[in-house]
Scaffold this active site. Structure first.
Site, PDB file in Angstrom:
ATOM      1  N   SER A 288       0.825  -1.191   0.000  1.00 55.05           N
ATOM      2  CA  SER A 288       0.000   0.000   0.000  1.00 55.05           C
ATOM      3  C   SER A 288       0.875   1.264   0.000  1.00 55.05           C
ATOM      4  O   SER A 288       1.694   1.440  -0.893  1.00 55.05           O
ATOM      5  CB  SER A 288      -0.950  -0.045   1.202  1.00 55.05           C
ATOM      6  OG  SER A 288      -1.939   0.938   1.120  1.00 55.05           O
ATOM      7  N   ASP A 344      -8.519  -4.660  -6.603  1.00 52.54           N
ATOM      8  CA  ASP A 344      -8.069  -3.705  -5.591  1.00 52.54           C
ATOM      9  C   ASP A 344      -8.066  -2.292  -6.175  1.00 52.54           C
ATOM     10  O   ASP A 344      -7.253  -1.971  -7.046  1.00 52.54           O
ATOM     11  CB  ASP A 344      -6.670  -4.098  -5.112  1.00 52.54           C
ATOM     12  CG  ASP A 344      -6.128  -3.174  -4.039  1.00 52.54           C
ATOM     13  OD1 ASP A 344      -6.866  -2.273  -3.589  1.00 52.54           O
ATOM     14  OD2 ASP A 344      -4.956  -3.363  -3.639  1.00 52.54           O
ATOM     15  N   HIS A 410      -7.689  -5.412  -0.627  1.00 53.80           N
ATOM     16  CA  HIS A 410      -6.442  -4.661  -0.491  1.00 53.80           C
ATOM     17  C   HIS A 410      -5.523  -5.220   0.590  1.00 53.80           C
ATOM     18  O   HIS A 410      -4.352  -4.864   0.646  1.00 53.80           O
ATOM     19  CB  HIS A 410      -6.764  -3.202  -0.183  1.00 53.80           C
ATOM     20  CG  HIS A 410      -5.565  -2.316  -0.108  1.00 53.80           C
ATOM     21  ND1 HIS A 410      -4.707  -2.119  -1.183  1.00 53.80           N
ATOM     22  CD2 HIS A 410      -5.043  -1.575   0.909  1.00 53.80           C
ATOM     23  CE1 HIS A 410      -3.733  -1.295  -0.828  1.00 53.80           C
ATOM     24  NE2 HIS A 410      -3.908  -0.954   0.437  1.00 53.80           N
TER      25      HIS A 410
END
Length: 439
Positions: A288, A344, A410
């Protein structure tokens, strides 16, 4: 924008396959004469052995692995852009991706999420036993430096009285680890250095994520010549996302905390000096927000130490920079492998990606659009480019995932699960995949 990946404890059941209860092995006639207590003890022992075997199956830090890894480490480290290794996914590369994913996982596990704790936003464990405390035993690596990221957002004076979780300006974001075990160095074919980053957790990190416009990336004077073309610099230089660059380069006044950039450079310099003359590599990995920081770190380290092989393995990363930034990464030889879940949404932000290309005048080329639209797109500073090679996965291919939401798609655990199960684009998921999801 990059979401946190909290570790929770619900075991997801398979969606498309039938589950059966594991039974013990048949007992012999001799076992029929055991007392109930003895028989139960034997069954408990057998269950422990089965669990240990399952644990070993999922252990991606084996003491012995294919000898091909050491002989072909440059290939697995991306020197040939992973040609022929991604589809179908090479088993040695799969194990390497998962191994680096577990390094990222330890940052989450060691992070203090409790805002009421005086240790909030710091590591819960000391460096010397961080990996072991997080469940990674016998890795052959030792953590040498904790890394902190600082937000460059200027807070109003009243924030000083706000709760810690609001005003926390600097926080533990990852670490540097060095392979020190001789057998592991032999297996890997070199002494590997790892930089691992977590995703977004604090309030100010979220605010930085939303600063999605591009900003100029400073080019150190001693590296300009490497990016010249026919003696002329690229027009205006590369640009990257403002918030990511802020987290990487900001520091607190009076050097209370150095910038993440300075911490990384100093530690890599120290390691290179310590192991001068040895074959080293740097692998920067993150999830991320950590994937974006990993890309910036790789660019920066390669700029400062051009002779060091530098590779990024990122999970669920957002876009980082414009086409010029991608061009600079390619010219300096930085290798990037992006692990992407097509479900995602974080991998699809920020900004817009067009069919690439810079126009001959250095501007953005948007095929099929009038020049005035192209100009507006440039002025908005929202034209991004994907970097490196992509390993594209899909949550829908896993028989173990039910109706997944945005957050689940995610999560780092989802990515590790999909990597473990992916075979190829024509055979998306292997039935023998052992890794189940914790969410």
């Amino acid at each position: 924008h990059p979401l946190p990946s909290p570790q929770s404890n619900t075991l997801l059941k398979p969606r498309c396959i039938t589950t059966t209860t594991q039974t013990s092995k048949p007992t012999s006639n001799k076992n029929l004469h055991m007392s109930n207590d003895t028989r139960q003890a034997a069954l408990r022992l057998e269950k422990m052995i089965n669990l240990e075997e399952e644990h070993n199956t999922n252990n991606y830090f084996p003491s012995m692995q294919s000898s091909k890894l050491g002989k072909r480490w440059k290939e697995y480290h991306g020197m040939s852009n992973w040609d022929g290794l991604l589809d179908p996914l090479d088993d040695n590369l799969r194990a390497e991706i998962l191994r680096y994913g577990h390094f990222v996982e330890t940052v989450y596990k060691s992070f203090e999420f409790d805002p009421s704790s005086p240790n909030y936003a710091n590591s819960r464990f000391p460096r010397k036993d961080l990996l072991e405390r997080c469940g990674l035993h016998n890795t052959g690596y030792k953590v040498t430096k904790y890394l902190r990221a600082t937000s460059g957002i200027q807070l109003p004076s009243w924030v000083d009285k706000a709760p810690t979780w609001v005003a926390k300006q600097t926080s533990y974001v990852g670490y540097v680890a060095v392979c020190h075990d001789k057998e592991e160095i032999k297996r890997l074919g070199r002494r590997d250095v790892v930089v691992a980053y977590r995703g977004t957790t604090t309030c100010l990190e979220w605010l930085e994520n939303f600063r999605a416009s591009l900003t100029n990336l400073p080019i150190p004077c001693n590296t300009k010549r490497a990016f010249e073309k026919n003696g002329v610099m690229d027009r205006s230089g590369a640009m990257v996302e403002s918030g990511f660059l802020s987290l990487y380069t900001s520091s607190l006044p009076r050097k209370t905390f150095r910038s993440l950039q300075e911490m990384v450079r100093r530690e890599i310099s120290r390691i290179l000096e310590t192991y001068r003359g040895e074959q080293l590599s740097l692998t920067v990995t993150g999830h991320s927000l950590g994937a974006a920081l990993a890309t910036l770190t790789a660019y920066d380290v390669k700029t400062a130490f051009p002779g060091l092989p530098v590779t990024v393995i990122s999970f669920g990363g957002p876009r980082v920079g414009d086409p010029r930034f991608r061009r600079m990464l390619e010219r300096q030889g930085t290798k990037v492998l992006r692990i992407v879940n097509s479900d995602d949404v974080i991998t699809k932000v920020p900004g817009f990606v067009f069919d690439d290309g810079l126009a001959s005048d250095g501007g953005v080329h948007v095929p099929g659009f009038p020049r005035w639209i192209q100009k507006r797109v440039e002025e908005a500073q929202l034209v991004y480019a994907e970097v490196g090679r992509e390993l594209r996965l899909c949550s829908k291919d896993s028989p173990y995932l039910g109706n997944t939401n945005v957050a689940t798609c995610h999560e780092l655990n989802t990515y590790l699960h999909l990597v473990d199960g992916f075979v190829s684009s024509t055979c998306p998921f292997r039935a023998s995949a052992k890794r189940f999801l914790q969410r």
